[in-house]
Scaffold this motif. Structure first.
Motif, mmCIF file in Angstrom:
data_model
loop_
_atom_site.group_PDB
_atom_site.id
_atom_site.type_symbol
_atom_site.label_atom_id
_atom_site.label_comp_id
_atom_site.label_asym_id
_atom_site.label_seq_id
_atom_site.Cartn_x
_atom_site.Cartn_y
_atom_site.Cartn_z
ATOM 1 N N SER A 145 -0.719 -3.683 -0.226
ATOM 2 C CA SER A 145 -0.604 -2.493 0.630
ATOM 3 C C SER A 145 -1.959 -2.059 1.168
ATOM 4 C CB SER A 145 0.032 -1.344 -0.157
ATOM 5 O OG SER A 145 1.319 -1.714 -0.601
ATOM 6 N N MET A 175 12.607 6.243 -3.722
ATOM 7 C CA MET A 175 12.515 5.232 -2.670
ATOM 8 C C MET A 175 11.699 4.003 -3.077
ATOM 9 S SD MET A 175 14.225 6.718 -0.307
ATOM 10 C CE MET A 175 13.881 5.915 1.231
ATOM 11 N N SER A 176 10.842 4.146 -4.102
ATOM 12 C CA SER A 176 9.926 3.063 -4.447
ATOM 13 C C SER A 176 9.714 2.996 -5.957
ATOM 14 C CB SER A 176 8.581 3.297 -3.753
ATOM 15 O OG SER A 176 7.615 2.382 -4.225
ATOM 16 N N ARG A 177 9.710 1.793 -6.493
ATOM 17 C CA ARG A 177 9.424 1.597 -7.912
ATOM 18 C C ARG A 177 7.978 1.932 -8.245
ATOM 19 N NH1 ARG A 177 9.415 -3.402 -10.134
ATOM 20 N NH2 ARG A 177 8.834 -4.303 -8.151
ATOM 21 N N TYR A 219 -3.758 -1.806 -5.226
ATOM 22 C CA TYR A 219 -2.594 -2.213 -4.435
ATOM 23 C C TYR A 219 -3.054 -3.112 -3.290
ATOM 24 C CZ TYR A 219 -0.413 1.500 -7.099
ATOM 25 O OH TYR A 219 0.055 2.279 -8.122
#
Length: 183
Positions: A170, A124-126, A167
């Protein structure tokens, strides 16, 4: 295996690592750490909405009952599987908190991930590593409410006790007890 040094004008003291990310070529001196006080953590699992407070280390020893409680608390919230978390990870978190002067509840976004959960997240996510330290029970994604993530990153990096992922968009920092590296 040949180590390739990475040098750039902006980051002259970092080198590429075989595990991904960058590591210090010439690490700065370590901060002075408190090695005698009792170590307690107050955690909030943002996925399960559970919270806990435990004293996991005092009088020179880890406490098995507290570690068991943390293992359950930091379980994979997708399937309730748990593992033996690396107690050093709790020390990395505790020392990071101490260095930034934070003593409130730590928000845990992710800790142990089963291989199935990690594979699903990676699809779902790199940003999810297929061989994530989360699957080894030695990683957490955290935030300290009210503390800028760059301060958490700076404190964790100064410990040189494992990987530190940053991050900022995020709003969290990844801590692990794998090889020292930064991303």
């Amino acid at each position: 295996f040949r180590r390739v040094l990475f040098r750039s004008p902006a980051q002259p003291n970092l080198r590429g690592t075989r595990y991904g990310g960058l590591a210090p070529a010439n690490p700065p001196p370590l901060p002075t750490l408190d090695t005698t006080s009792a170590r307690s953590l107050t955690l909030l699992n943002v996925n399960t909405k559970e919270d806990t407070t435990v004293t996991y280390w005092s009088d020179g020893a880890y406490h098995r009952d507290a570690l068991d409680k943390l293992n359950h608390f930091l379980r994979d919230s997708q399937n309730n599987l748990q593992t033996e978390m690396d107690p050093l990870l709790f020390d990395v978190l505790w020392h990071t908190m101490s260095l930034v002067g934070y003593n409130g509840p730590v928000e845990v976004l992710s800790a142990f991930r089963s291989p199935a959960t990690n594979a699903w997240l990676a699809s779902m996510s790199r940003g999810v590593a297929r061989d994530s330290q989360h699957m080894n029970g030695n990683a957490m994604d955290i935030r300290f409410p009210g503390v800028p993530v760059f301060k958490i990153r700076q404190a964790a990096r100064s410990l040189q006790m494992g990987g530190v992922g940053f991050y900022p968009r995020s709003g969290f920092v990844h801590l692990d007890t794998g090889p020292v590296r930064y991303w």
